[in-house]
Design a protein around this motif. Structure first.
Motif, PDB file in Angstrom:
ATOM      1  N   VAL A  97     -54.860  20.793 -18.448  1.00  0.00           N
ATOM      2  CA  VAL A  97     -53.470  20.936 -17.979  1.00  0.00           C
ATOM      3  C   VAL A  97     -53.444  22.131 -17.026  1.00  0.00           C
ATOM      4  O   VAL A  97     -54.336  22.980 -17.048  1.00  0.00           O
ATOM      5  N   GLY A  99     -51.356  24.484 -17.149  1.00  0.00           N
ATOM      6  CA  GLY A  99     -50.827  25.657 -17.872  1.00  0.00           C
ATOM      7  C   GLY A  99     -49.832  25.167 -18.910  1.00  0.00           C
ATOM      8  O   GLY A  99     -49.968  24.051 -19.417  1.00  0.00           O
ATOM      9  N   LEU A 100     -48.815  25.976 -19.205  1.00  0.00           N
ATOM     10  CA  LEU A 100     -47.817  25.564 -20.201  1.00  0.00           C
ATOM     11  C   LEU A 100     -47.139  24.271 -19.755  1.00  0.00           C
ATOM     12  O   LEU A 100     -46.848  24.103 -18.572  1.00  0.00           O
ATOM     13  N   ILE A 101     -46.934  23.384 -20.710  1.00  0.00           N
ATOM     14  CA  ILE A 101     -46.244  22.107 -20.396  1.00  0.00           C
ATOM     15  C   ILE A 101     -45.045  21.982 -21.326  1.00  0.00           C
ATOM     16  O   ILE A 101     -44.958  22.703 -22.339  1.00  0.00           O
ATOM     17  N   ASN A 103     -42.415  20.945 -24.239  1.00  0.00           N
ATOM     18  CA  ASN A 103     -42.713  20.674 -25.652  1.00  0.00           C
ATOM     19  C   ASN A 103     -43.012  19.204 -25.926  1.00  0.00           C
ATOM     20  O   ASN A 103     -43.956  18.885 -26.649  1.00  0.00           O
ATOM     21  N   PHE A 106     -46.391  18.166 -24.985  1.00  0.00           N
ATOM     22  CA  PHE A 106     -47.320  18.979 -25.787  1.00  0.00           C
ATOM     23  C   PHE A 106     -47.444  18.396 -27.195  1.00  0.00           C
ATOM     24  O   PHE A 106     -48.545  18.166 -27.698  1.00  0.00           O
ATOM     25  N   PHE A 107     -46.299  18.104 -27.812  1.00  0.00           N
ATOM     26  CA  PHE A 107     -46.331  17.517 -29.161  1.00  0.00           C
ATOM     27  C   PHE A 107     -47.037  16.156 -29.146  1.00  0.00           C
ATOM     28  O   PHE A 107     -47.812  15.827 -30.040  1.00  0.00           O
ATOM     29  N   PRO A 116     -54.349  20.420 -25.194  1.00  0.00           N
ATOM     30  CA  PRO A 116     -54.243  20.760 -23.763  1.00  0.00           C
ATOM     31  C   PRO A 116     -54.880  22.115 -23.486  1.00  0.00           C
ATOM     32  O   PRO A 116     -54.545  23.096 -24.136  1.00  0.00           O
ATOM     33  N   TYR A 158     -48.567  18.739 -36.914  1.00  0.00           N
ATOM     34  CA  TYR A 158     -47.606  19.594 -36.219  1.00  0.00           C
ATOM     35  C   TYR A 158     -47.042  18.849 -35.002  1.00  0.00           C
ATOM     36  O   TYR A 158     -45.836  18.789 -34.784  1.00  0.00           O
ATOM     37  N   GLY A 175     -41.252  26.071 -33.140  1.00  0.00           N
ATOM     38  CA  GLY A 175     -42.184  26.833 -32.296  1.00  0.00           C
ATOM     39  C   GLY A 175     -42.714  28.065 -33.015  1.00  0.00           C
ATOM     40  O   GLY A 175     -43.853  28.469 -32.829  1.00  0.00           O
ATOM     41  N   TYR A 178     -45.817  27.311 -34.987  1.00  0.00           N
ATOM     42  CA  TYR A 178     -47.041  27.294 -34.167  1.00  0.00           C
ATOM     43  C   TYR A 178     -47.473  28.731 -33.883  1.00  0.00           C
ATOM     44  O   TYR A 178     -48.634  29.102 -34.023  1.00  0.00           O
ATOM     45  N   GLU A 183     -51.405  30.654 -33.407  1.00  0.00           N
ATOM     46  CA  GLU A 183     -51.609  31.799 -32.507  1.00  0.00           C
ATOM     47  C   GLU A 183     -51.975  33.083 -33.241  1.00  0.00           C
ATOM     48  O   GLU A 183     -52.820  33.841 -32.765  1.00  0.00           O
TER      49      GLU A 183
HETATM   50  N1  HBI Z   1     -48.166  24.043 -23.369  1.00  0.00           N
HETATM   51  N2  HBI Z   1     -50.253  23.930 -22.370  1.00  0.00           N
HETATM   52  C1  HBI Z   1     -49.475  24.363 -23.377  1.00  0.00           C
HETATM   53  N3  HBI Z   1     -50.016  25.087 -24.372  1.00  0.00           N
HETATM   54  C2  HBI Z   1     -49.265  25.529 -25.407  1.00  0.00           C
HETATM   55  O1  HBI Z   1     -49.787  26.199 -26.326  1.00  0.00           O
HETATM   56  C3  HBI Z   1     -47.895  25.202 -25.439  1.00  0.00           C
HETATM   57  C4  HBI Z   1     -47.380  24.447 -24.400  1.00  0.00           C
HETATM   58  N4  HBI Z   1     -46.073  24.135 -24.400  1.00  0.00           N
HETATM   59  C5  HBI Z   1     -45.180  24.498 -25.474  1.00  0.00           C
HETATM   60  C6  HBI Z   1     -45.827  25.342 -26.501  1.00  0.00           C
HETATM   61  N5  HBI Z   1     -47.116  25.637 -26.471  1.00  0.00           N
HETATM   62  C7  HBI Z   1     -45.038  25.947 -27.624  1.00  0.00           C
HETATM   63  O2  HBI Z   1     -43.661  25.958 -27.313  1.00  0.00           O
HETATM   64  C8  HBI Z   1     -45.241  25.221 -28.931  1.00  0.00           C
HETATM   65  O3  HBI Z   1     -44.562  25.924 -29.936  1.00  0.00           O
HETATM   66  C9  HBI Z   1     -44.709  23.849 -28.878  1.00  0.00           C
END
Ligand code: HBI
Ligand code: FE
Length: 277
Positions: A97, A99-101, A103, A106-107, A116, A158, A175, A178, A183
């Motif tokens: 990916v 970077g951050l995508i 939710n 991601f789920f 990812p 999760y 969140g 997680y 983390e």
């Molecule tokens: N996207 N690529 C990526 N990596 C993550 O760890 C990630 C994310 N999007 C949302 C997210 N983590 C958190 O909001 C989780 O709690 C869902």
């Protein structure tokens, strides 16, 4: 309503996120594009050498066994090669990916045992801290733990449960689960020394030592409902670390929890202050 890649790409550009979201597929994945320079390979090796000096004594053994099994250290890992090994261990694979995508995708990826991983690496001058998760955080931090069966099952569950929390306004609370496990979780099995395995600790030179060794670190026994009620901040050391008795406790904790009623009960309450739990 799920956000489109185009809208998310514009949002990320406005927020100054580094990844190139313009080339994402509809599920926000991209190819790793294994075209790293010698300098980037050296940055990877510097990061790994420095971090493994700490993880070898502070990380939970299942994390270390994962690093061994997947072979991550001597050069930037190839996502397909590692996926082939990881799939045989716990059915998980790596997807690239930018970077951050959002939710929702991601789920969806987690629910299908796809983790990812960001396909770009921090720069040499960013060795100590980087705001967005990069490939070192995602790969070195998260991937080895996915070789541990109970944790691998937890992460899949999760993602699966995450897909239905949005409609009841539970994404923030979910969140936190997680954040305080994948983390920043610590592990103390009966009769064993305190160890770390959360990715945010595995990939941080300073915070890993603080969380496991400092007398100033605030450590509390893992309790799923408390975790979901406790706020956090992303840009400083955590003011609480939750300590698990086993990976199985995490997996069965999520399996048996009534997530929806926890969310309904607490979603409008102010978050707990991690320093005072
Ligand atoms: N996207 N690529 C990526 N990596 C993550 O760890 C990630 C994310 N999007 C949302 C997210 N983590 C958190 O909001 C989780 O709690 C869902
Ligand atoms: Fe992470």
């Amino acid at each position: 309503m799920e956000i489109s890649v185009k809208d998310y790409a514009r949002e990320c550009a406005e927020r100054g996120l580094r990844g190139d979201y313009s080339v994402c597929r509809a599920d926000f994945t991209v190819e790793q594009g294994y075209d790293y320079s010698d300098d980037q390979q050296e940055v990877w090796r510097i990061l790994c050498d420095r971090q493994t000096k700490l993880t070898r004594r502070l990380a939970h053994r299942s994390y270390l066994e994962g690093v061994e099994a997947l072979g991550l250290l001597d050069r930037i890992p190839d996502f397909h090669e590692v996926s082939n090994k990881l799939r045989r261990l716990t059915g998980w694979e790596i997807v690239g990916v930018p970077g951050l995508i959002p939710n929702a995708p991601f789920f969806e990826h987690l629910a299908n045992r796809r983790f990812p991983v960001t396909n770009w690496l921090r720069k040499r001058e960013e060795l100590d801290y980087i705001v967005e998760p990069d490939m070192f955080h995602d790969f070195f931090g998260h991937v080895p733990a996915l070789s541990q069966p109970a944790f691998a099952d937890f992460m899949q569950m999760y993602g699966d449960k995450g897909q239905s929390v949005g409609e009841i306004g539970g994404e923030d609370m979910f969140g936190r689960l997680y954040w305080y496990t994948a983390e920043f979780a610590l592990m103390q099995e009966p009769g064993q020394p305190l160890k770390a395995f959360g990715a945010g600790l595995m990939s941080s030179f300073s915070e890993l030592q603080f969380a496991v060794e400092s007398k100033d670190a605030h450590r509390v026994p893992f309790d799923l409902e408390t975790v979901m009620r406790t706020g956090y901040e992303i840009d400083k050391f955590q003011r609480a670390y939750f300590v698990l008795p086993s990976f199985e406790a995490l997996r069965s904790g999520l399996q048996t929890a009534d997530i929806r009623s926890i969310i309904k009960r607490w979603k409008d309450a102010p978050p707990l202050d991690p320093a005072t739990i």
